[in-house]
Write a protein that holds these residues in place. Sequence first.
Motif, mmCIF file in Angstrom:
data_model
loop_
_atom_site.group_PDB
_atom_site.id
_atom_site.type_symbol
_atom_site.label_atom_id
_atom_site.label_comp_id
_atom_site.label_asym_id
_atom_site.label_seq_id
_atom_site.Cartn_x
_atom_site.Cartn_y
_atom_site.Cartn_z
ATOM 1 N N GLU A 27 0.874 -1.204 -0.022
ATOM 2 C CA GLU A 27 0.063 0.166 0.085
ATOM 3 C C GLU A 27 0.967 1.357 -0.017
ATOM 4 O OE1 GLU A 27 -3.162 0.213 3.108
ATOM 5 O OE2 GLU A 27 -3.291 -1.856 2.998
ATOM 6 N N ALA A 30 2.609 1.826 -3.672
ATOM 7 C CA ALA A 30 1.501 2.451 -4.516
ATOM 8 C C ALA A 30 1.060 3.856 -4.090
ATOM 9 C CB ALA A 30 0.179 1.586 -4.185
ATOM 10 N N GLU A 31 0.962 4.262 -2.914
ATOM 11 C CA GLU A 31 0.833 5.500 -2.618
ATOM 12 C C GLU A 31 1.836 6.563 -2.747
ATOM 13 O OE1 GLU A 31 -2.292 4.471 1.047
ATOM 14 O OE2 GLU A 31 -0.189 4.708 1.594
ATOM 15 N N GLU A 33 3.871 5.950 -5.333
ATOM 16 C CA GLU A 33 3.941 5.944 -6.916
ATOM 17 C C GLU A 33 2.898 6.759 -7.394
ATOM 18 O OE1 GLU A 33 3.593 1.876 -8.152
ATOM 19 O OE2 GLU A 33 5.988 1.656 -7.538
ATOM 20 N N SER A 34 1.841 7.011 -6.415
ATOM 21 C CA SER A 34 0.742 7.933 -7.067
ATOM 22 C C SER A 34 1.020 9.368 -6.683
ATOM 23 C CB SER A 34 -0.591 7.242 -6.819
ATOM 24 O OG SER A 34 -0.816 7.380 -5.475
ATOM 25 N N GLY A 35 1.906 9.495 -5.687
ATOM 26 C CA GLY A 35 1.938 10.931 -4.907
ATOM 27 C C GLY A 35 0.872 10.984 -3.991
ATOM 28 N N ASP A 36 0.389 10.104 -3.502
ATOM 29 C CA ASP A 36 -0.771 10.254 -2.398
ATOM 30 C C ASP A 36 -0.169 10.740 -1.064
ATOM 31 O OD1 ASP A 36 -2.993 10.162 -0.775
ATOM 32 O OD2 ASP A 36 -3.450 8.018 -1.206
ATOM 33 N N ARG A 81 11.506 7.053 -0.396
ATOM 34 C CA ARG A 81 12.185 6.554 -1.558
ATOM 35 C C ARG A 81 13.572 6.002 -1.735
ATOM 36 N NH1 ARG A 81 8.759 10.717 -4.452
ATOM 37 N NH2 ARG A 81 7.066 9.459 -5.323
#
Length: 93
Positions: A27, A30-31, A33-36, A81
């Motif tokens: 999770e 994914a967050e 990668e999406s910049g969330d 990252r």
Amino acid sequence: MIVRIMGEGQVRLADSHFAELNKLDDELLAEMESGDGPGFRATLHALLDKVRELGTPLEDDALEPSELILPPVDASLEEVRELLSEDGGLIPG
């Protein structure tokens, strides 16, 4: 396995808990990668809370080699990252 949470200390964590932790790690990835940003922050908190809950803290003066190093709770997306493993997550596997 010995896990270090940067700025906090070390915990001993049974390998049997890694499937559960990998779900949170997926999770988090994914967050990222999406910049969330808000999702990233919430999931990082959840991951660290779960490690604290499932792990047994080592004594403050214990200096065991850490097999896994996790970022501090206030780490930024960019800082996390830099810590990612080759397979993309913080937690191997």
